[in-house]
Design an enzyme around this catalytic site. Structure first.
Site, PDB file in Angstrom:
ATOM      1  N   ARG A  88      34.891  39.183  40.367  1.00 12.66           N
ATOM      2  CA  ARG A  88      35.878  38.125  40.596  1.00 12.66           C
ATOM      3  C   ARG A  88      37.266  38.709  40.835  1.00 12.66           C
ATOM      4  O   ARG A  88      38.025  38.218  41.671  1.00 12.66           O
ATOM      5  CB  ARG A  88      35.880  37.162  39.402  1.00 12.66           C
ATOM      6  CG  ARG A  88      36.747  35.942  39.626  1.00 12.66           C
ATOM      7  CD  ARG A  88      36.511  34.901  38.572  1.00 12.66           C
ATOM      8  NE  ARG A  88      36.947  35.365  37.265  1.00 12.66           N
ATOM      9  CZ  ARG A  88      36.699  34.718  36.123  1.00 12.66           C
ATOM     10  NH1 ARG A  88      36.015  33.597  36.133  1.00 12.66           N
ATOM     11  NH2 ARG A  88      37.132  35.200  34.976  1.00 12.66           N
ATOM     12  N   LYS A 195      42.331  34.079  40.139  1.00 17.58           N
ATOM     13  CA  LYS A 195      43.295  34.097  39.042  1.00 17.58           C
ATOM     14  C   LYS A 195      44.622  34.730  39.480  1.00 17.58           C
ATOM     15  O   LYS A 195      45.040  35.765  38.979  1.00 17.58           O
ATOM     16  CB  LYS A 195      42.702  34.817  37.831  1.00 17.58           C
ATOM     17  CG  LYS A 195      41.677  33.973  37.067  1.00 17.58           C
ATOM     18  CD  LYS A 195      41.206  34.715  35.834  1.00 17.58           C
ATOM     19  CE  LYS A 195      40.228  33.940  34.988  1.00 17.58           C
ATOM     20  NZ  LYS A 195      40.839  32.814  34.255  1.00 17.58           N
ATOM     21  N   GLU A 231      40.029  20.652  36.863  1.00 16.78           N
ATOM     22  CA  GLU A 231      39.916  21.543  35.709  1.00 16.78           C
ATOM     23  C   GLU A 231      40.728  21.050  34.526  1.00 16.78           C
ATOM     24  O   GLU A 231      41.557  20.157  34.637  1.00 16.78           O
ATOM     25  CB  GLU A 231      40.382  22.946  36.089  1.00 16.78           C
ATOM     26  CG  GLU A 231      39.486  23.570  37.137  1.00 16.78           C
ATOM     27  CD  GLU A 231      39.515  25.068  37.144  1.00 16.78           C
ATOM     28  OE1 GLU A 231      39.408  25.683  36.064  1.00 16.78           O
ATOM     29  OE2 GLU A 231      39.623  25.628  38.248  1.00 16.78           O
TER      30      GLU A 231
END
Ligand SMILES: *Cc1c(COP(=O)(O)O)cnc(C)c1O
Length: 350
Positions: A88, A195, A231
């Site tokens: 990721r 992120k 989220e």
């Protein structure tokens, strides 16, 4: 200079999700023209960076979040699916024009940092309401100076750590959330699925508004229609409707959580529950039988109340639902080695 805390002085049962400096960090460099050098362990401390550094001006940086866990007999230390974090982070690097960190360097960074700071890994405490862990924070930033909006010419990769307790105060007590009607976390084509540092800067104000109103976090809806749940702050959303587990599909605005992916697999393959990854409307969420947030920090946090357009909606009488409880217990037991590692998710730090 910030001194590391003495691990012997830590009250393990009082840890919260707050930063505590430990003894060591890992640092690797990627000079021009973009080939990563192997890093090394250094004492944790300040770094030297120019005000013109890419990350300080244009936010060119990606982080990861993962944990090292004591085994239930306190004989071993495990990480949970660390290669998924490596993948990721590499995906995030590609999105931000950062040379992707090779998997070997990422793994060396997290393993060596956990090993060198092993005295800071909270011991497993049988019967405790929530277990602590050593949180690992891999971070890659553009360090070279620049002026125009461009990718930096050089990068630094860090791994630092902190012992942590529960993310939400109260451990596994159901949390209260507030749907943000004013702010969005991500937009189609944006950076919601990685992120990126700036995503979290943008979440501070909505988070503050929610906390001031007495809620633990914000629920974000989609930026296009303001209709679908995306989220819960920095955690993924799940709810149960008619014995089916629902979670928003990975449409580019959702962060592909490793906990999310593990929960989906456990629900399907271990608990034989139907799972649907699709758009979940806010109405479905408000009338759900159970709801929870998932993430490395949040683990599985039951949601007991959602505030939407000035009204509070109670979920499962503000107690943890039975499927939420089963998923939480199974996940935590796999992470700490109290259950057989049926899916090969554990990684022992030797
Ligand atoms: C990190 C993060 C998650 C959870 O991912 P995990 O891999 O499960 O820790 C969910 N949403 C956002 C926005 C995140 O930053």
């Amino acid at each position: 200079m910030l001194e590391p805390i003495d691990p012997k002085t830590i009250r393990w049962d009082e840890l919260t999700f707050a930063f505590k400096p430990t003894a060591f960090m890992y640092v690797a460099q990627c000079p021009e023209p973009g080939i990563w050098d192997r890093g090394r362990i250094e004492p944790f401390g300040e770094i030297c960076i120019l005000p013109a550094a890419g990350v300080l001006n244009y936010g060119q940086g990606i982080f990861e979040g993962m944990k090292a866990y004591s085994s239930h007999d306190n004989q071993k230390i495990f990480m949970f699916r660390p290669e998924k974090n490596a993948e990721r982070m590499a995906d995030g690097c590609r999105r931000l024009c950062i040379p992707p960190i090779p998997k070997e360097i990422f793994m060396e960074g997290v393993v060596e940092t956990a090993k060198k700071n092993r005295d800071y890994v909270p011991p497993y405490r049988a019967g405790a309401p929530a277990q602590g862990a050593l949180y690992l924070r891999p971070l890659v930033v553009g360090t070279a100076p620049l002026l125009g909006v461009n990718p930096a010419a050089s990068y630094t990769f860090f791994v630092f750590t902190s012992p942590v307790g529960p993310y939400f105060k109260g451990g596994v007590k159901p949390i209260k959330l507030m749907v943000s009607q004013e702010y969005h976390r991500a937009a189609p084509g944006g950076t919601g699925a990685v992120k990126v540092l700036g995503n979290y800067a943008g979440s501070l104000l909505p988070g503050k508004i929610a906390k001031q109103a007495g809620y633990a976090e914000t629920i974000y809806l989609d930026a296009k229609e303001d209709k679908y749940v995306e989220e819960v702050g920095a955690a993924n959303f799940f709810c149960v409707k008619n014995n089916t587990l629902l979670t928003p599909e990975l449409d580019g605005c959702i962060l592909p959580g490793i906990t999310r992916r593990s929960v989906i697999q456990l629900a399907k393959e271990h608990f034989h529950i139907k799972v649907e990854e699709r758009k979940v409307t806010i109405e479905e969420a408000l009338t759900a039988e159970e709801a929870f947030a998932s993430g490395t920090a949040a683990v599985v946090s039951p949601i007991g109340l959602i505030a939407y357009k000035g009204k509070d909606y109670i979920i499962h009488n503000q107690t943890i639902g039975s499927l939420t409880q089963k998923l939480y217990t199974m996940l935590v037991n796999i992470q700490h080695g109290a259950e057989p590692d049926i899916y090969g998710w554990r990684y022992e730090v030797k």
